[in-house]
Design a protein around this motif. Structure first.
Motif, short mmCIF file in Angstrom:
data_model
loop_
_atom_site.label_atom_id
_atom_site.label_comp_id
_atom_site.label_asym_id
_atom_site.label_seq_id
_atom_site.Cartn_x
_atom_site.Cartn_y
_atom_site.Cartn_z
N GLU A 8 1.31 -0.92 0.16
CA GLU A 8 -0.32 0.09 0.10
C GLU A 8 0.88 1.25 -0.44
OE1 GLU A 8 -2.73 2.11 2.95
OE2 GLU A 8 -3.51 0.76 1.87
N MET A 9 0.38 2.90 -0.99
CA MET A 9 1.07 3.70 -1.04
C MET A 9 0.14 4.35 -1.01
SD MET A 9 3.33 3.04 -4.38
CE MET A 9 3.36 1.07 -4.09
N ARG A 10 0.04 5.49 -0.82
CA ARG A 10 -0.46 7.46 -0.84
C ARG A 10 0.13 7.37 -2.12
NH1 ARG A 10 -0.97 12.80 1.30
NH2 ARG A 10 -2.67 12.76 1.68
N THR A 11 -1.29 7.17 -3.05
CA THR A 11 -0.54 7.92 -4.24
C THR A 11 -2.08 8.89 -4.49
OG1 THR A 11 -2.65 6.16 -5.34
CG2 THR A 11 -0.43 5.85 -5.53
N ALA A 12 -1.43 10.04 -5.69
CA ALA A 12 -1.93 10.82 -6.39
C ALA A 12 -2.91 11.02 -8.11
CB ALA A 12 -1.40 12.55 -6.80
N TRP A 13 -3.48 10.96 -8.39
CA TRP A 13 -4.16 10.42 -9.70
C TRP A 13 -4.51 11.97 -10.19
CZ3 TRP A 13 -4.61 5.72 -11.71
CH2 TRP A 13 -4.17 4.65 -10.23
N ARG A 14 -4.41 12.26 -11.89
CA ARG A 14 -4.95 12.70 -12.19
C ARG A 14 -5.81 13.03 -13.34
NH1 ARG A 14 -5.08 18.06 -10.10
NH2 ARG A 14 -4.93 19.31 -11.69
N PHE A 15 -6.60 13.28 -13.77
CA PHE A 15 -7.83 12.81 -14.92
C PHE A 15 -8.04 13.49 -16.22
CE2 PHE A 15 -8.88 9.49 -11.49
CZ PHE A 15 -8.58 8.56 -11.72
N VAL A 16 -7.69 13.90 -17.45
CA VAL A 16 -7.94 14.47 -18.35
C VAL A 16 -9.92 13.63 -18.83
CG1 VAL A 16 -7.69 15.37 -20.33
CG2 VAL A 16 -6.07 15.39 -18.81
N ILE A 17 -10.73 13.94 -18.78
CA ILE A 17 -11.75 13.67 -19.31
C ILE A 17 -12.48 15.11 -20.35
CG2 ILE A 17 -14.21 13.04 -18.89
CD1 ILE A 17 -12.99 12.64 -15.63
N GLU A 18 -12.39 14.14 -21.69
CA GLU A 18 -13.16 14.51 -22.64
C GLU A 18 -14.67 15.11 -22.45
OE1 GLU A 18 -11.01 15.82 -24.56
OE2 GLU A 18 -9.48 14.70 -23.97
N GLY A 19 -14.92 15.71 -23.98
CA GLY A 19 -16.86 15.74 -23.98
C GLY A 19 -17.53 14.18 -23.90
N ASP A 20 -17.05 13.23 -24.12
CA ASP A 20 -17.87 12.25 -23.98
C ASP A 20 -17.51 11.30 -22.86
OD1 ASP A 20 -15.99 10.50 -24.24
OD2 ASP A 20 -15.82 9.73 -26.35
N GLY A 21 -16.82 12.41 -21.77
CA GLY A 21 -17.42 11.43 -20.79
C GLY A 21 -15.86 10.33 -20.74
N ARG A 22 -15.19 10.32 -21.22
CA ARG A 22 -14.36 8.98 -21.58
C ARG A 22 -12.99 9.49 -21.32
NH1 ARG A 22 -14.54 4.90 -25.87
NH2 ARG A 22 -14.99 6.86 -27.02
N ILE A 23 -12.29 8.94 -20.34
CA ILE A 23 -10.80 9.42 -20.21
C ILE A 23 -10.15 10.15 -21.51
CG2 ILE A 23 -9.08 9.43 -18.35
CD1 ILE A 23 -11.12 7.74 -16.73
N SER A 24 -9.34 10.52 -21.66
CA SER A 24 -8.05 10.48 -22.65
C SER A 24 -6.67 10.48 -21.75
CB SER A 24 -7.83 11.72 -23.19
OG SER A 24 -7.99 13.10 -22.72
N ARG A 25 -6.74 11.38 -20.23
CA ARG A 25 -5.13 10.17 -20.13
C ARG A 25 -5.38 10.30 -18.57
NH1 ARG A 25 0.50 10.89 -20.82
NH2 ARG A 25 1.28 11.91 -19.25
N PHE A 26 -4.57 9.60 -17.86
CA PHE A 26 -4.03 9.71 -16.61
C PHE A 26 -3.64 10.08 -15.64
CE2 PHE A 26 -4.79 4.97 -17.21
CZ PHE A 26 -4.16 4.13 -16.53
N GLU A 27 -3.16 10.23 -15.19
CA GLU A 27 -1.18 10.56 -14.11
C GLU A 27 -1.67 10.03 -12.87
OE1 GLU A 27 -0.82 14.52 -15.50
OE2 GLU A 27 -0.05 14.35 -17.30
N THR A 28 -0.65 9.56 -12.28
CA THR A 28 -0.39 8.73 -11.46
C THR A 28 0.51 8.96 -10.46
OG1 THR A 28 -1.12 6.98 -9.09
CG2 THR A 28 0.00 6.03 -11.32
N GLY A 29 1.23 8.62 -9.08
CA GLY A 29 2.30 8.69 -8.82
C GLY A 29 2.31 9.06 -7.40
N GLN A 30 3.09 9.21 -6.07
CA GLN A 30 3.42 8.68 -5.10
C GLN A 30 2.58 10.46 -4.64
OE1 GLN A 30 6.01 6.53 -2.78
NE2 GLN A 30 6.59 5.58 -3.97
N ALA A 31 2.23 10.35 -3.55
CA ALA A 31 1.64 11.10 -3.23
C ALA A 31 2.56 12.51 -1.87
CB ALA A 31 0.29 11.68 -2.89
#
Length: 108
Positions: free
Chosen positions: A85-108
């Motif tokens: 287990e680790m503490r992580t940060a996640w960021r999402f780019v979501i397009e107009g149709d509601g789908r994810i075009s990119r996500f970024e993760t890493g340790q927080a």
């Protein structure tokens, strides 16, 4: 404190967390735009290889602690059979149709 997935603000992120936690690879892939990309700790990765290794073959699980940016960014305790287990940060780019075009993760 943990935010239940059903209480997450952004529907695509809510579905992403539910797919990870239920080990639903097909449902997860359906959330992504064709050609979606991702990065881990600042380095772009092959999405299919990464999700198999870090999520689906290693029983990944997210417990979201907080959200920001309208629900498009979360801090989560992430665990899998490989790294524990680790503490992580996640960021999402979501397009107009509601789908994810990119996500970024890493340790927080």
């Amino acid at each position: 404190m943990t935010i239940k997935p059903a209480k997450l603000s952004e529907p695509a992120v809510r579905a992403f967390v539910n797919a990870v936690n239920s080990h639903d690879r097909d449902g997860f892939k359906a959330l992504l735009e064709p050609g979606a990309t991702m990065s881990d700790d600042g380095s772009d990765r092959d999405l299919d290889e990464w999700i198999d290794r870090e999520i689906f073959l290693s029983h990944g699980h997210m417990d979201v602690e907080s959200e920001s940016d309208g629900g498009r960014a979360v801090i989560a305790r992430y665990r899998n059979d490989t790294w524990g287990e680790m503490r992580t940060a996640w960021r999402f780019v979501i397009e107009g149709d509601g789908r994810i075009s990119r996500f970024e993760t890493g340790q927080a």
